[in-house]
Design an enzyme around this catalytic site. Sequence first.
Site, PDB file in Angstrom:
ATOM      1  N   LYS A   1       3.342 -12.876  -0.798  1.00  0.00           N
ATOM      2  CA  LYS A   1       2.803 -11.468  -1.598  1.00  0.00           C
ATOM      3  C   LYS A   1       3.754 -10.538  -1.661  1.00  0.00           C
ATOM      4  CE  LYS A   1       0.067  -8.467   1.040  1.00  0.00           C
ATOM      5  NZ  LYS A   1       0.909  -6.889   1.031  1.00  0.00           N
TER       6      LYS A   1
ATOM      7  N   CYS B   1      -2.971  -0.459   2.096  1.00  0.00           N
ATOM      8  CA  CYS B   1      -3.707  -0.517   3.561  1.00  0.00           C
ATOM      9  C   CYS B   1      -3.948   0.512   4.269  1.00  0.00           C
ATOM     10  CB  CYS B   1      -3.412  -1.879   4.093  1.00  0.00           C
ATOM     11  SG  CYS B   1      -4.219  -3.284   3.469  1.00  0.00           S
TER      12      CYS B   1
HETATM   13  N1  EPU Z   1       8.797   4.447   7.273  1.00  0.00           N
HETATM   14  C1  EPU Z   1       9.280   5.724   7.134  1.00  0.00           C
HETATM   15  N2  EPU Z   1       9.631   6.201   6.132  1.00  0.00           N
HETATM   16  C2  EPU Z   1       9.768   5.478   4.907  1.00  0.00           C
HETATM   17  C3  EPU Z   1       9.512   4.195   4.872  1.00  0.00           C
HETATM   18  C4  EPU Z   1       8.874   3.613   6.014  1.00  0.00           C
HETATM   19  O1  EPU Z   1       9.145   6.333   8.228  1.00  0.00           O
HETATM   20  O2  EPU Z   1      10.302   5.951   3.952  1.00  0.00           O
HETATM   21  C5  EPU Z   1       8.270   3.779   8.535  1.00  0.00           C
HETATM   22  C6  EPU Z   1       6.991   3.472   8.408  1.00  0.00           C
HETATM   23  O3  EPU Z   1       5.992   4.510   8.767  1.00  0.00           O
HETATM   24  C7  EPU Z   1       6.605   2.102   9.360  1.00  0.00           C
HETATM   25  C8  EPU Z   1       8.201   1.622   9.297  1.00  0.00           C
HETATM   26  O4  EPU Z   1       9.123   2.516   8.634  1.00  0.00           O
HETATM   27  O5  EPU Z   1       6.414   2.758  10.811  1.00  0.00           O
HETATM   28  C9  EPU Z   1       8.423   0.265   8.355  1.00  0.00           C
HETATM   29  O6  EPU Z   1       7.650   0.612   7.154  1.00  0.00           O
HETATM   30  P1  EPU Z   1       8.331  -0.270   5.734  1.00  0.00           P
HETATM   31  O7  EPU Z   1       8.838   0.497   4.809  1.00  0.00           O
HETATM   32  O8  EPU Z   1       9.108  -1.518   6.347  1.00  0.00           O
HETATM   33  O9  EPU Z   1       6.805  -0.826   5.092  1.00  0.00           O
HETATM   34  P2  EPU Z   1       6.467  -1.063   3.714  1.00  0.00           P
HETATM   35  O10 EPU Z   1       7.455  -1.496   2.905  1.00  0.00           O
HETATM   36  O11 EPU Z   1       5.451   0.006   3.565  1.00  0.00           O
HETATM   37  C10 EPU Z   1       6.152  -3.555   3.985  1.00  0.00           C
HETATM   38  C11 EPU Z   1       4.834  -4.420   3.720  1.00  0.00           C
HETATM   39  C12 EPU Z   1       4.072  -4.617   4.777  1.00  0.00           C
HETATM   40  C13 EPU Z   1       4.392  -4.746   6.119  1.00  0.00           C
HETATM   41  C14 EPU Z   1       5.908  -3.571   6.340  1.00  0.00           C
HETATM   42  C15 EPU Z   1       6.610  -4.288   7.854  1.00  0.00           C
HETATM   43  C16 EPU Z   1       5.044  -4.649   1.564  1.00  0.00           C
HETATM   44  C17 EPU Z   1       3.992  -4.174   0.015  1.00  0.00           C
HETATM   45  N3  EPU Z   1       4.303  -4.191   2.377  1.00  0.00           N
HETATM   46  O12 EPU Z   1       5.419  -2.447   4.068  1.00  0.00           O
HETATM   47  O13 EPU Z   1       2.953  -5.470   4.537  1.00  0.00           O
HETATM   48  O14 EPU Z   1       3.327  -4.295   7.288  1.00  0.00           O
HETATM   49  O15 EPU Z   1       6.673  -3.901   5.165  1.00  0.00           O
HETATM   50  O16 EPU Z   1       7.060  -5.184   7.602  1.00  0.00           O
HETATM   51  O17 EPU Z   1       5.872  -5.209   1.244  1.00  0.00           O
HETATM   52  C18 EPU Z   1       0.723  -6.591   4.739  1.00  0.00           C
HETATM   53  O18 EPU Z   1       1.337  -7.364   3.979  1.00  0.00           O
HETATM   54  O19 EPU Z   1      -0.306  -6.622   5.388  1.00  0.00           O
HETATM   55  C19 EPU Z   1       1.641  -5.144   4.788  1.00  0.00           C
HETATM   56  C20 EPU Z   1       0.906  -4.083   5.362  1.00  0.00           C
END
Ligand code: EPU
Length: 426
Positions: free
Chosen positions: A22, A118
Amino acid sequence: MDKLQIEGGKRLFGEVNISGAKNAAVAILPASILADDGLCNIDNIPDIHDVKCLENIMVDMGIALTSERDGHVKINPNTIKTYSAHGENVRTMRASYYLLGALLGKYKKAEVAFPGGCSIGVRPIDQHIKGFEALGAKVTIEHGYIKAEAPNGLKGANIYLDVVSVGATINIMLAACKAEGITVIENAAREPHVVDVANFLNSMGANIKGAGTDVIKIVGVDKLRGCDYSVIPDQIEAGTYMVAAAITKGDVLIKNVIPKHLESMTAKLIEMGVNVEEYEDSVRVSCDKRPKAVNIKTLPYPGFPTDIQQPFTTLLSVSEGRSIVTESIWEGRFKHVDELKRMGANIKVEGKIAIIDGIERLSGAEVMATDLRAGAALVIAGLAAEGTTTVTHVRHIDRGYEKIEEKLRRLGASIIRITDNREYFE
Ligand code: EPU
């Protein structure tokens, strides 16, 4: 809104095929926008709601996208009519933010409704914005939209991420592929889906090195072209079936996986006394006794993935002894615990920590999927529980799991979907 009804206590046996990842697919689809000519032919795209949502957004933008046969998507991005993505679909999913990086990278302007996703904690995008700004874009947030523009073009830059972020790493790669000069992302995320997106972009003619390490170097190129590509298997879907096999004391061959991507989960299961055998592109998980308690701490890859923490919590709730689970990525990722408690689990949450005292057996109850992985955790609970479990709000599970009840039924689970068209009050 659909429900899943599960009669617990059936051991799972047989083989299950894992779908495309995904979190790679939802980045690769928008990345295709960067092709200046030619078609992108992408295989192994999972049949899940988040992908459908993104495809609809792209079609609404004028992109010629067709889902041809099982998991195959053909895209000609150059029929695009707008650099703006709006509407309900954009607001309800997280990955719509990749449209920003892709549109900015190609057209030097983008306007995308603030993303949803989510409800697992505060989900800031400051690191994405910091990256775009370092490349020379002006970014504003107005009336629920994120607007990014670089009328004078994008220029390569050194970007140090303050937190390891999957989304920011990928978004900066998308924007930087065609920027003038060299971009270096330091403290980059190393997840397999980050590497998959880099491989996809390189197949289009990009020059990205170091994906999979914490320093990624992108040398800007003038043009990108369409390519043929196949998305990697979903490590979290695979982990979910590994846990399902263990909790039901079953014996399941999980096929179409990259065992290396599953290592942190495999190691924990082995520590718990579960048997895991690795083959070239499959793993076999079997269990004939009650697993032992273990401690888990979620971390960026190659650490233990936050996305499988919730299913593991279910397994630990029936394991022997006390386990401590530390969730260090998302502050709101223990919502499944209240639901597991309805099924008799003995779990205490204190901030980022869940203390789990394993019980012999869960008992079936009506429980609510509050988010995607919480939903998976509750389905797993239902498989092992005594009696009937009804999981409501299944739309959360449908966002990220392809045909979950069919796959589980083929393994011997007693699970049916009850379709209910009435809306719930949330
Ligand atoms: N964060 C920041 N600033 C930012 C971006 C992130 O502080 O600009 C923090 C977040 O608050 C969090 C951490 O950094 O504490 C990691 O966030 P990340 O950006 O890695 O998460 P994301 O890209 O929003 C993706 C997955 C999530 C998964 C996370 C961590 C996608 C679409 N979503 O989210 O997947 O939990 O990486 O691996 O790729 C899931 O599949 O159930 C899901 C939630």
